[in-house]
Scaffold this active site. Structure first.
Site, mmCIF file in Angstrom:
data_model
loop_
_atom_site.group_PDB
_atom_site.id
_atom_site.type_symbol
_atom_site.label_atom_id
_atom_site.label_comp_id
_atom_site.label_asym_id
_atom_site.label_seq_id
_atom_site.Cartn_x
_atom_site.Cartn_y
_atom_site.Cartn_z
ATOM 1 N N HIS A 9 26.209 46.108 28.496
ATOM 2 C CA HIS A 9 26.316 46.050 27.085
ATOM 3 C C HIS A 9 27.473 45.109 26.410
ATOM 4 O O HIS A 9 27.271 44.436 25.441
ATOM 5 C CB HIS A 9 26.673 47.588 26.446
ATOM 6 C CG HIS A 9 27.748 48.161 26.951
ATOM 7 N ND1 HIS A 9 28.049 48.616 28.175
ATOM 8 C CD2 HIS A 9 28.866 48.384 26.338
ATOM 9 C CE1 HIS A 9 29.145 49.209 28.501
ATOM 10 N NE2 HIS A 9 29.709 48.997 27.134
ATOM 11 N N CYS A 66 29.958 40.648 31.742
ATOM 12 C CA CYS A 66 30.474 41.847 31.009
ATOM 13 C C CYS A 66 31.481 41.538 30.208
ATOM 14 O O CYS A 66 31.746 40.354 29.807
ATOM 15 C CB CYS A 66 30.793 42.794 32.357
ATOM 16 S SG CYS A 66 32.322 42.802 33.327
ATOM 17 N N HIS A 99 34.226 23.768 46.163
ATOM 18 C CA HIS A 99 34.957 23.975 47.274
ATOM 19 C C HIS A 99 34.853 25.460 48.112
ATOM 20 O O HIS A 99 35.262 25.567 49.210
ATOM 21 C CB HIS A 99 36.610 23.912 46.957
ATOM 22 C CG HIS A 99 37.075 22.664 46.633
ATOM 23 N ND1 HIS A 99 38.421 22.434 46.321
ATOM 24 C CD2 HIS A 99 36.323 21.258 46.101
ATOM 25 C CE1 HIS A 99 38.277 21.068 46.204
ATOM 26 N NE2 HIS A 99 37.227 20.279 46.001
#
Length: 150
Positions: A9, A66, A99
């Site tokens: 959410h 998130c 890398h």
């Protein structure tokens, strides 16, 4: 490119914006949601879905979003073979692939603005692992840690 994407959410609505951007660029998207920003849910659930899609080869790379990006990164990095990079700038976005051969990008929707997030996504998606000996050597050491060998 096949890309798995998921967000809790806290990552909504940036998740929706990233999906639109990637689809418009011609990428094949495996969308794990969420599509409801008002219902609290848990970032590890999305990290597992995206991480497993990358592990299984259903997706070449993954993107997790998130609130801060930290939780998604921690959870994704618990999965064998997943190298998740929490990026807040374009340099880290491309460098993590070039890398470190990272295969999951983590973003913090509450930390990184939308336009910067899209720039980071573009940098991550466009980058390729260089395969240089020094990077392969370092990845071998990471794999040994992951397998419990020090």
């Amino acid at each position: 490119m096949r890309i798995a994407i998921g967000a809790d959410h806290g990552g909504y609505p940036l998740n929706e914006r990233v999906i639109r951007e990637l689809a418009a660029a011609g990428h094949e998207i495996q969308d794990f949601g969420t599509h409801v920003g008002s219902r609290p849910d848990d970032y590890p659930d999305y990290a597992i879905k995206v991480g497993q899609a990358v592990q299984d080869g259903a997706a070449e790379i993954g993107i997790l979003i998130c609130g801060s990006g930290v939780g998604a990164s921690v959870a994704a990095n618990k999965l064998r073979g997943i190298r998740a990079a929490l990026c807040g700038d374009t340099y880290s976005g491309h460098q993590s692939r070039e890398h470190d051969d990272c295969n999951v990008l983590c973003l913090g929707a509450r930390v990184v603005g939308e336009e910067l997030a899209l720039d980071i996504v573009r940098a991550f998606v466009a980058a390729k692992f260089t395969g240089e000996e020094r990077h392969q050597r370092r990845l071998a050491k990471i794999k040994a840690i992951e397998e419990g060998n020090k």
